[in-house]
Motif scaffolding. Structure first.
Motif, mmCIF file in Angstrom:
data_model
loop_
_atom_site.group_PDB
_atom_site.id
_atom_site.type_symbol
_atom_site.label_atom_id
_atom_site.label_comp_id
_atom_site.label_asym_id
_atom_site.label_seq_id
_atom_site.Cartn_x
_atom_site.Cartn_y
_atom_site.Cartn_z
ATOM 1 N N GLY A 1 0.828 -1.195 0.000
ATOM 2 C CA GLY A 1 0.000 0.000 0.000
ATOM 3 C C GLY A 1 0.862 1.243 0.000
ATOM 4 O O GLY A 1 2.091 1.185 -0.159
ATOM 5 N N ASN A 2 0.210 2.415 0.199
ATOM 6 C CA ASN A 2 0.910 3.690 0.212
ATOM 7 C C ASN A 2 1.338 4.030 1.638
ATOM 8 O O ASN A 2 0.712 3.619 2.618
ATOM 9 N N GLY A 3 2.397 4.853 1.735
ATOM 10 C CA GLY A 3 2.877 5.274 3.050
ATOM 11 C C GLY A 3 3.629 4.148 3.746
ATOM 12 O O GLY A 3 4.147 3.214 3.133
ATOM 13 N N VAL A 4 3.674 4.254 5.097
ATOM 14 C CA VAL A 4 4.373 3.253 5.893
ATOM 15 C C VAL A 4 3.457 2.055 6.065
ATOM 16 O O VAL A 4 2.455 2.121 6.774
ATOM 17 N N VAL A 5 3.784 0.958 5.386
ATOM 18 C CA VAL A 5 2.973 -0.260 5.478
ATOM 19 C C VAL A 5 3.517 -1.162 6.576
ATOM 20 O O VAL A 5 2.771 -1.683 7.408
ATOM 21 N N THR A 6 4.837 -1.364 6.597
ATOM 22 C CA THR A 6 5.475 -2.147 7.655
ATOM 23 C C THR A 6 5.675 -1.239 8.861
ATOM 24 O O THR A 6 6.558 -0.368 8.861
ATOM 25 N N ARG A 7 4.842 -1.427 9.884
ATOM 26 C CA ARG A 7 4.889 -0.534 11.044
ATOM 27 C C ARG A 7 5.350 -1.242 12.308
ATOM 28 O O ARG A 7 5.416 -0.636 13.363
ATOM 29 N N ARG A 8 5.665 -2.505 12.196
ATOM 30 C CA ARG A 8 6.255 -3.270 13.293
ATOM 31 C C ARG A 8 7.356 -4.155 12.736
ATOM 32 O O ARG A 8 7.246 -4.647 11.601
ATOM 33 N N PRO A 9 8.442 -4.356 13.466
ATOM 34 C CA PRO A 9 9.474 -5.277 12.980
ATOM 35 C C PRO A 9 8.885 -6.667 12.765
ATOM 36 O O PRO A 9 8.123 -7.174 13.597
ATOM 37 N N LEU A 10 9.242 -7.268 11.653
ATOM 38 C CA LEU A 10 8.784 -8.620 11.337
ATOM 39 C C LEU A 10 9.989 -9.550 11.354
ATOM 40 O O LEU A 10 10.866 -9.474 10.494
ATOM 41 N N VAL A 11 10.053 -10.406 12.392
ATOM 42 C CA VAL A 11 11.134 -11.386 12.505
ATOM 43 C C VAL A 11 10.692 -12.628 11.736
ATOM 44 O O VAL A 11 9.772 -13.338 12.140
ATOM 45 N N LEU A 12 11.361 -12.859 10.611
ATOM 46 C CA LEU A 12 10.958 -13.914 9.684
ATOM 47 C C LEU A 12 11.976 -15.046 9.719
ATOM 48 O O LEU A 12 13.149 -14.854 9.391
ATOM 49 N N GLN A 13 11.516 -16.227 10.134
ATOM 50 C CA GLN A 13 12.365 -17.418 10.143
ATOM 51 C C GLN A 13 11.945 -18.334 8.983
ATOM 52 O O GLN A 13 10.790 -18.759 8.912
ATOM 53 N N LEU A 14 12.884 -18.589 8.107
ATOM 54 C CA LEU A 14 12.637 -19.498 6.980
ATOM 55 C C LEU A 14 13.218 -20.861 7.331
ATOM 56 O O LEU A 14 14.414 -20.983 7.642
ATOM 57 N N VAL A 15 12.363 -21.889 7.286
ATOM 58 C CA VAL A 15 12.767 -23.251 7.670
ATOM 59 C C VAL A 15 12.577 -24.164 6.459
ATOM 60 O O VAL A 15 11.466 -24.292 5.926
ATOM 61 N N ASN A 16 13.664 -24.765 6.026
ATOM 62 C CA ASN A 16 13.599 -25.728 4.923
ATOM 63 C C ASN A 16 13.109 -27.071 5.463
ATOM 64 O O ASN A 16 13.730 -27.665 6.348
ATOM 65 N N THR A 17 11.970 -27.519 4.927
ATOM 66 C CA THR A 17 11.337 -28.728 5.467
ATOM 67 C C THR A 17 11.955 -30.007 4.938
ATOM 68 O O THR A 17 11.831 -31.056 5.571
ATOM 69 N N HIS A 18 12.556 -29.972 3.776
ATOM 70 C CA HIS A 18 13.153 -31.168 3.164
ATOM 71 C C HIS A 18 12.129 -32.297 3.089
ATOM 72 O O HIS A 18 11.155 -32.200 2.376
ATOM 73 N N THR A 19 12.321 -33.341 3.890
ATOM 74 C CA THR A 19 11.414 -34.495 3.856
ATOM 75 C C THR A 19 10.517 -34.519 5.086
ATOM 76 O O THR A 19 10.169 -35.573 5.599
ATOM 77 N N GLY A 20 10.144 -33.347 5.586
ATOM 78 C CA GLY A 20 9.326 -33.297 6.793
ATOM 79 C C GLY A 20 7.862 -33.392 6.520
ATOM 80 O O GLY A 20 7.053 -33.150 7.407
ATOM 81 N N ILE A 21 7.440 -33.768 5.288
ATOM 82 C CA ILE A 21 6.017 -33.796 4.944
ATOM 83 C C ILE A 21 5.288 -34.873 5.727
ATOM 84 O O ILE A 21 4.129 -34.725 6.070
#
Length: 757
Positions: free
Chosen positions: A54-74
């Motif tokens: 969107g317009n203006g400040v969209v991200t207004r809080r820090p977003l701590v993003l953890q990416l986890v590779n699942t591999h064969t965890g299905i």
């Protein structure tokens, strides 16, 4: 190496359970200005559309993003998740999986609005999001609000300051890797992300640059110098990416097609063809993962040492809160007795000045009691005037009342006692106030005893203070009564034989010396008046007028109306003049003294006066108040009027009128009484100044000091009171629980690191 990023994610999860950031964990912080393509870079790395736009400040809080590779965890997922292996979890919703990433976007927006509000303000409270996918690399990224300069719409006026402070708070941490995103179609010198990175990383050791919008640069221009590190050198270098355009986003262009378009762009571009293998989102993700793993490997020993230190500090803090469990009555009784003894010891040590925690900023404890005795009480006694509220009229009335109907030849001793006793009474208020101040200081000492050991038992502490306060209050009454009795003792017997008392002879000698010192000054004043008469004429001199009036008064006197019952030798001679006064105002006879002395006045002789005025009160009535005296003997009769009664005349005559003018003898008698009162009052004041502090110390301070422990034990060491006294404060229990939780977290994190290493 591949397990290091999951290790940090575990540590982060552990610390998130208590909301603590005591450990600076390695992570990649994404920084960029608005519209720099920061959100597109993150979405391309994740390969999902999940961030608000969107317009203006969209991200207004820090977003701590953890990416986890699942591999064969299905196999560990349910049937729905197995179909679509990619899902997301929020820390604030730990038991909910988001399979639709549009819902992830909505949850980010709603959670942001819940904490930061609807007015586009920002908040420091982070949102923790985990994304599980077989297509991502293990990464930990922190998405921060974009740098803005001008508030738009309902944004706060200081939005730029808020954003910059938040970004600096994250990137200034030594364990953070800065991902500085800059658009390629804007001059690099104006890049806000690189400016902020330079402030906290001046040597560019932990900053990696990302150039976006390479496909939007003007024709004939390129960013080859930047990507090769010649224009702006960074140790971690620059990576160029081409993200989806706004049109691609609106048309929901698939991520796979976006990757293909990006690869074609770099391979076919004449400037970037040679470095195409070092450009693109895929290379960026691999580079970030490698950088983060190396960074974790380098920082892991420091993290372990920090954790070890935190474990020791937290254990010490936890032990300071005490053991919350009490095993049996004997254990509770021992704790209560120990705390009673400690409280009594602190009370005694504060009075004696032997406390281990003596203040260096202000007086406290026994030092303040000493200050009360020697400064406050001493100054209060010194400020009392020995003759306060004692006028000449009061003294004359006391002298006359003490003689009854008889004329006085000497100053009566009973008048001195009558006057000095009320003055001694003036010492009572400051003496009683001294007792009160010492009592208040002891109460203050009582409130400051116990320290942190009793902080966990507020009821016990309150009971201790109550018991000691009752003890002090019990001693306040007897101490005050004894101090009152000290004043009463001083007033009960006026010891005029005290060796330090000036006595009558000393007072007379003192007044005579004072009179002799004043006589030259009086002669000098008369000479000056005579010169003024000579220079200015008699008509302008009030002195000459006074002398004329005085001469007329002397010449108008005839026979003395009242005969004195007794006269000393100097006044018993018969004189030819019936008035007993010569024309110059001197007594005739061979034994008449050549000059007036104080002894003549004090012992009742008729001295010579330049004005011819008698000194006795009866003679005064015959002189200045001759008409009044006659009327007191015989009613005044008016030929053409009615007689005036004696009662009426007495009603018209007041003591003020009678005593408004003192004769020389009366004045000296008054000064004599004042000297005697001052001398005896000073003796009494010294005695009171010495006795009152001794009484306070003996009856109040020392008694309380010696009996405080026995009183506490007798009152509080009772088995039926143990449970109530040892009831802990709720806030302290919460602090202990929080401290214990932190200790468990630190130990858990330490064990995780040990297993990995």
């Amino acid at each position: 190496m591949n397990d290091l990023i999951p290790l940090v994610n575990k540590l982060q999860d552990v610390f998130n359970t208590i909301g603590s950031d005591s450990i600076d964990l390695p992570q990649i912080v994404v920084v960029g200005s608005q519209s720099s393509g920061k959100s597109s870079v993150l979405e391309t790395i994740v390969q999902k559309d999940f961030l608000p736009r969107g317009n203006g400040v969209v991200t207004r809080r820090p977003l701590v993003l953890q990416l986890v590779n699942t591999h064969t965890g299905i196999s560990s997922m349910d049937e729905t998740s197995a179909k679509n292996a990619d899902y997301a979890e929020f820390m604030h919703l730990p038991h909910k999986q988001f399979l639709d990433f549009d819902e992830v976007r909505k949850e980010i927006e709603s959670e942001t609005a819940r904490v930061a509000g609807q007015n586009k303000a920002i908040s420091r409270t982070p949102i923790h999001l985990k994304i599980f996918s077989k297509d991502v690399l293990n990464l930990t990224l922190v998405d921060l609000p974009g740098v803005t300069k001008i508030p738009v719409g309902d944004q706060p006026t200081d939005i730029e300051k808020q954003t910059r402070n938040l970004i600096l708070d994250y990137i200034q941490r030594p364990n953070s890797v800065i991902l500085a995103v800059s658009p390629a179609n804007v001059d690099l010198a104006n890049s806000d992300s690189l400016k902020l990175a330079r402030q906290v990383d001046p040597h560019a050791k932990r900053t990696i640059g990302v150039l976006t919008k390479l496909d939007l640069m003007d024709a004939g221009t390129n960013a080859l110098d930047v990507l090769s590190g010649r224009a702006y050198p960074l140790k971690l270098g620059f990576v160029g990416v081409v993200n989806r355009s706004q049109a691609d986003i609106q048309s929901n262009k698939p991520m796979t097609d976006a990757f293909k378009s990006e690869t074609v762009f770099f391979e076919n571009h004449p400037a970037y063809r040679a470095i195409a293998h070092r450009c693109g989102t895929t290379f960026l993700a691999k580079t970030l993962s490698t950088i983060l793993m190396n960074h974790i490997r380098d920082k892991l020993p420091d993290i372990k040492a920090k954790l070890n230190s935190l474990i020791g500090q937290t254990q010490q803090e936890l032990s300071s809160y005490g053991d919350p469990t009490f095993t049996g009555k004997a254990h509770r009784g021992a704790i209560i007795l120990q705390l009673l003894t400690r409280f009594a010891s602190d009370f005694v040590a504060a009075i004696d000045g032997t406390s281990a925690e003596i203040s260096t900023k202000e007086l406290c404890g026994g030092a303040r009691i000493y200050y009360i005795f020697n400064n406050v009480f001493g100054s209060a006694l010194d400020s009392v005037n020995p003759c306060e509220n004692l006028t000449n009229q009061d003294i004359r009335i006391a002298i006359r009342n003490s003689t009854g109907p008889r004329p006085s030849l000497f100053v009566p001793e009973i008048a001195f006692e009558l006057l000095v006793k009320p003055q001694i009474k003036l010492l009572e208020p400051p003496s009683l106030r001294c007792v009160e101040l010492a009592y208040e200081e002891l109460v203050k000492i009582c409130h400051n005893c116990g320290g942190k050991n009793l902080a966990r038992f507020p009821r016990f502490h309150a009971k201790l203070i109550e018991v000691v306060s009752d003890l002090l209050r019990e001693r306040l009454g007897p101490t005050s009564e004894y101090v009152e009795s000290l004043i009463a003792i001083q007033r009960s017997y006026i010891n005029t034989n005290h060796p330090d008392f000036i006595g009558g002879g000393g007072a007379m000698s003192q007044l005579e010396r004072t009179s002799e010192r004043k006589k030259p000054e009086m002669d000098r004043t008369r000479r000056i008046s005579a010169v003024n008469v000579t220079l200015n004429g008699p008509s302008n001199s009030h002195v000459v007028e006074g002398e004329k009036s005085l001469t007329n008064a002397v010449s108008s006197l005839s026979v003395h109306p009242v005969e004195k019952p007794r006269e000393r030798e100097s006044s018993t001679h018969l004189h030819p003049n019936p008035s007993g006064i010569t024309t110059n105002g001197a007594h005739p006879g061979p034994n008449a003294p050549g000059k007036d002395t104080f002894l003549n006045y004090f012992f009742g002789a008729q001295p010579r006066h330049s004005t011819g005025r008698p000194s006795h009160p009866e003679s005064r009535l015959a002189g200045h108040s001759q008409d009044v005296a006659k009327e007191m003997i015989m009613p005044k009769t008016v030929l053409d009027g009615e007689p005036v009664g004696i009662d009426r005349k007495l009603d018209h005559m007041t003591d003020h009128n009678e005593l408004s003018h003192l004769s020389d003898r009366e004045d000296m008698e008054t000064q004599l009484i004042r000297s005697l009162i001052t001398s005896y009052f000073n003796i009494t004041r010294k005695s009171i100044q010495d006795l009152v502090p001794k009484a306070v110390m003996h009856l109040l301070v020392n008694y309380s000091r010696e009996s405080v422990q026995n009183r506490l034990v007798a009152t509080l060491y009772k088995e039926e009171l143990f449970n109530d006294l040892l009831q802990e404060d709720d806030s302290l229990s919460a602090e202990r629980a929080k401290c214990k939780a932190m200790l468990d977290v630190f130990k858990n994190a330490f064990s995780i690191i040990n297993e990995a290493m």
